[in-house]
Design a protein around this motif. Structure first.
Motif, PDB file in Angstrom:
ATOM      1  N   THR A 252       0.924  -1.235   0.162  1.00 56.42           N
ATOM      2  CA  THR A 252       0.093  -0.091  -0.113  1.00 56.42           C
ATOM      3  C   THR A 252       0.831   1.084  -0.037  1.00 56.42           C
ATOM      4  O   THR A 252       1.869   1.297   0.546  1.00 56.42           O
ATOM      5  CB  THR A 252      -0.804   0.007   1.334  1.00 56.42           C
ATOM      6  OG1 THR A 252       0.007  -0.042   2.278  1.00 56.42           O
ATOM      7  CG2 THR A 252      -1.808  -1.241   1.173  1.00 56.42           C
ATOM      8  N   LEU A 253       0.555   2.336  -0.637  1.00 49.54           N
ATOM      9  CA  LEU A 253       1.227   3.556  -0.697  1.00 49.54           C
ATOM     10  C   LEU A 253       0.700   4.468   0.175  1.00 49.54           C
ATOM     11  O   LEU A 253      -0.747   4.706   0.442  1.00 49.54           O
ATOM     12  CB  LEU A 253       1.107   3.958  -2.239  1.00 49.54           C
ATOM     13  CG  LEU A 253       1.590   3.019  -3.281  1.00 49.54           C
ATOM     14  CD1 LEU A 253       1.362   3.682  -4.599  1.00 49.54           C
ATOM     15  CD2 LEU A 253       3.011   2.631  -2.869  1.00 49.54           C
ATOM     16  N   PRO A 254       1.424   5.427   0.693  1.00 48.58           N
ATOM     17  CA  PRO A 254       0.888   6.417   1.554  1.00 48.58           C
ATOM     18  C   PRO A 254       0.145   7.571   0.756  1.00 48.58           C
ATOM     19  O   PRO A 254       0.301   7.639  -0.432  1.00 48.58           O
ATOM     20  CB  PRO A 254       2.401   7.047   2.298  1.00 48.58           C
ATOM     21  CG  PRO A 254       3.119   6.964   1.327  1.00 48.58           C
ATOM     22  CD  PRO A 254       3.072   5.701   0.646  1.00 48.58           C
ATOM     23  N   ASP A 255      -0.683   8.332   1.537  1.00 48.77           N
ATOM     24  CA  ASP A 255      -1.193   9.637   0.910  1.00 48.77           C
ATOM     25  C   ASP A 255      -0.184  10.368   0.404  1.00 48.77           C
ATOM     26  O   ASP A 255       0.653  10.485   1.179  1.00 48.77           O
ATOM     27  CB  ASP A 255      -2.125  10.337   2.123  1.00 48.77           C
ATOM     28  CG  ASP A 255      -3.455   9.432   2.425  1.00 48.77           C
ATOM     29  OD1 ASP A 255      -3.772   8.681   1.484  1.00 48.77           O
ATOM     30  OD2 ASP A 255      -3.957   9.646   3.331  1.00 48.77           O
ATOM     31  N   PHE A 257       1.970  10.235  -2.151  1.00 45.19           N
ATOM     32  CA  PHE A 257       3.079   9.142  -2.578  1.00 45.19           C
ATOM     33  C   PHE A 257       3.270  10.050  -3.808  1.00 45.19           C
ATOM     34  O   PHE A 257       2.380  10.629  -4.705  1.00 45.19           O
ATOM     35  CB  PHE A 257       2.632   7.861  -2.901  1.00 45.19           C
ATOM     36  CG  PHE A 257       3.765   7.147  -3.394  1.00 45.19           C
ATOM     37  CD1 PHE A 257       4.824   6.699  -3.070  1.00 45.19           C
ATOM     38  CD2 PHE A 257       3.526   6.847  -4.752  1.00 45.19           C
ATOM     39  CE1 PHE A 257       5.913   5.837  -3.540  1.00 45.19           C
ATOM     40  CE2 PHE A 257       4.655   6.233  -5.336  1.00 45.19           C
ATOM     41  CZ  PHE A 257       5.763   5.629  -4.944  1.00 45.19           C
ATOM     42  N   TRP A 273      12.151   2.016   1.766  1.00 48.45           N
ATOM     43  CA  TRP A 273      10.592   2.107   1.333  1.00 48.45           C
ATOM     44  C   TRP A 273       9.456   2.533   2.305  1.00 48.45           C
ATOM     45  O   TRP A 273       8.850   3.206   2.375  1.00 48.45           O
ATOM     46  CB  TRP A 273       9.965   1.061   0.311  1.00 48.45           C
ATOM     47  CG  TRP A 273      10.591   1.316  -1.193  1.00 48.45           C
ATOM     48  CD1 TRP A 273      11.423   0.208  -1.642  1.00 48.45           C
ATOM     49  CD2 TRP A 273      10.299   1.951  -1.990  1.00 48.45           C
ATOM     50  NE1 TRP A 273      11.745   0.814  -2.935  1.00 48.45           N
ATOM     51  CE2 TRP A 273      11.019   1.908  -3.235  1.00 48.45           C
ATOM     52  CE3 TRP A 273       9.607   3.360  -2.038  1.00 48.45           C
ATOM     53  CZ2 TRP A 273      10.953   2.649  -4.342  1.00 48.45           C
ATOM     54  CZ3 TRP A 273       9.645   4.368  -3.246  1.00 48.45           C
ATOM     55  CH2 TRP A 273      10.413   3.975  -4.469  1.00 48.45           C
ATOM     56  N   GLN A 276       9.098   5.683   4.100  1.00 45.45           N
ATOM     57  CA  GLN A 276       8.333   6.486   3.308  1.00 45.45           C
ATOM     58  C   GLN A 276       6.734   6.029   3.048  1.00 45.45           C
ATOM     59  O   GLN A 276       6.146   6.861   2.258  1.00 45.45           O
ATOM     60  CB  GLN A 276       9.367   6.842   1.776  1.00 45.45           C
ATOM     61  CG  GLN A 276      10.551   7.228   1.891  1.00 45.45           C
ATOM     62  CD  GLN A 276      11.173   7.235   0.430  1.00 45.45           C
ATOM     63  OE1 GLN A 276      10.433   7.367  -0.552  1.00 45.45           O
ATOM     64  NE2 GLN A 276      12.524   7.348   0.314  1.00 45.45           N
ATOM     65  N   GLY A 277       6.692   5.204   3.950  1.00 45.93           N
ATOM     66  CA  GLY A 277       5.226   4.808   3.979  1.00 45.93           C
ATOM     67  C   GLY A 277       4.856   3.751   3.240  1.00 45.93           C
ATOM     68  O   GLY A 277       3.361   3.345   2.890  1.00 45.93           O
ATOM     69  N   VAL A 278       5.863   3.287   2.465  1.00 45.75           N
ATOM     70  CA  VAL A 278       5.241   2.159   1.512  1.00 45.75           C
ATOM     71  C   VAL A 278       5.439   0.676   2.364  1.00 45.75           C
ATOM     72  O   VAL A 278       6.555   0.403   2.543  1.00 45.75           O
ATOM     73  CB  VAL A 278       6.116   1.992   0.218  1.00 45.75           C
ATOM     74  CG1 VAL A 278       6.010   0.917  -0.603  1.00 45.75           C
ATOM     75  CG2 VAL A 278       5.981   3.311  -0.705  1.00 45.75           C
ATOM     76  N   GLY A 283       0.141  -3.912   6.662  1.00 44.72           N
ATOM     77  CA  GLY A 283       0.872  -2.728   7.396  1.00 44.72           C
ATOM     78  C   GLY A 283       2.242  -2.845   7.935  1.00 44.72           C
ATOM     79  O   GLY A 283       2.614  -1.792   8.463  1.00 44.72           O
TER      80      GLY A 283
END
Length: 409
Positions: A252-255, A257, A273, A276-278, A283
């Motif tokens: 899943t990618l962060p808001d 991205f 990654w 950086q929220g990936v 989770g």
């Protein structure tokens, strides 16, 4: 086009003699064209025989291989129509990783587990991946192709778009016959010359096929798939397969991205990654199996993956991203993994070949040069789409969609 001359002659008949005369003349015109092609094929075969013998093929093997071989217009028809075929990634995966293909793959793995485990131990290639390639290439041996490979390759070498390539494949096929691995009329395969359980082209066979059964033949055609499966593992090993490393992992990618970072050249460890929220769909950070890049096969609205070096190894078998994802995901499912969780943009449809060419023309005309108008959505076209998306304040995911084409219009 094969029948362009015939169609022009038919048009002339229409102008001067009316529809009834055209209907009567059309079969004769088409038959005349086929007869011309057949005569040309005979002349070409005679010339090719000299070239084959100069490359070490014996006269006896050549003559046996070409006995009864004829020009095959159906092969040319299929070759000419390839570019029109297109599917969305989700439509492809619906078939490639269907419940039936998964269950059949698990059954095939169980049925051949002893030999697959030996192949895995000898070559260091995960057996589920070998089985997945088998599943996609021939439905686990149930459809290996029924075309005469010599006839198909000879037709394509004579009249195809890539004559030089197919002549090289035909020479390789004759070398296989020279070695005694199979007989000419047992050398069946696809209309384009791919052979056996895992669809090797002849040059790949010569380089990578193995005799895992020890019977003195590298038999990828028969009912026993052992040599074909081992040959596939040998191929993957030769191209750098790393056992235990996934092809890719859904993430899943962060808001917020930066979609410009979703490209094969931007590679980092999954732990980097994750900072950086990936992260994985659970989770948690993906395990550091090696450096990985973010892949968005359907743009920002579809599934996202971190893909590793093994992705590029499967790509050596078939360069299409959809195929690589299909093999990788099927292997995961056969091993007991879960389906892809993300939704796909199923309201979209794939661009036709003509629309892909139009997309490239319009991008180039607006200053986003695709470096060619060929209907193939490769890295240069994806980069041009990204540049256009930035110019209109859209997420630069590089997804060549119908919406992008309509915006360009």
């Amino acid at each position: 086009m094969l029948f362009s001359g015939a169609m022009a002659m038919m048009a002339a008949v229409t102008l001067h003699s009316g529809p009834q005369a055209m209907a009567q003349a059309a079969p004769a015109v088409v038959n005349a064209e086929l007869a011309r092609k057949a005569r040309g094929f005979t002349d070409w075969s005679r010339d090719f025989r000299g070239r084959a013998l100069a490359q070490g093929i014996t006269a006896a093997v050549f003559d046996r291989a070409f006995d009864g071989i004829a020009y095959d217009p159906e092969v040319i028809r299929r070759d000419r129509n390839q570019s029109e075929f297109t599917k969305t990634i989700w439509a492809y995966l619906d078939t490639a990783v269907s419940d039936l293909r998964v269950s059949n793959g698990k059954a095939a793995l169980a049925r051949h587990d002893a030999v697959l485990s030996r192949i895995e131990a000898d070559y260091g290639v995960d057996k589920e991946v070998v089985v997945a390639i088998w599943g996609l290439e021939s439905a686990y041996g149930t459809f290996k192709g029924s075309s005469d490979v010599v006839q198909s390759l000879a037709t394509l070498a004579y009249d195809g778009r890539r004559g030089r390539f197919f002549e090289a494949q035909l020479i390789a096929a004759l070398k296989i016959l020279e070695a005694g691995d199979t007989d000419p009329r047992a050398m069946d395969g696809s209309w384009a010359g791919a052979m056996g359980h895992t669809q090797f082209i002849p040059t790949s066979y010569l380089t990578h096929a193995v005799d895992f059964t020890g019977d003195g033949k590298r038999d990828i055609w028969g009912d026993d798939p052992t040599d074909a499966l081992a040959s596939t593992a040998a191929y993957l090993k030769r191209h750098g397969w790393q056992k235990g490393q996934p092809w890719g992992v859904e993430v899943t990618l962060p808001d917020g991205f930066d979609y410009a970072r979703a490209n094969r050249d931007t590679r980092m460890l999954p732990s980097d990654w994750a900072r950086q929220g990936v992260v994985g769909v659970d989770g948690a950070a993906v395990t550091d199996h090696g450096r990985a890049s973010v892949l968005l096969p359907a743009g920002a609205q579809g599934a996202a993956f971190l893909v590793f070096d093994n992705f590029a190894v499967i790509e050596r078998y078939n360069t299409a991203d959809a195929y690589v994802i299909g093999v990788g995901h099927l292997a995961d499912r056969i091993a007991g993994g879960a389906p892809i969780r993300a939704e796909w943009p199923r309201g979209d449809r794939a661009l036709t070949f003509d629309e892909r060419r139009e997309l490239q023309r319009r991008l180039t005309a607006k200053g986003f040069d695709t470096k060619g108008i060929d209907g193939k959505i490769g890295p240069l076209t994806i980069q041009a789409v990204r540049q256009f998306q930035r110019s209109v304040d859209q997420a630069p995911d590089g997804y060549a969609s119908l919406a992008i084409l309509e915006k360009l219009r």
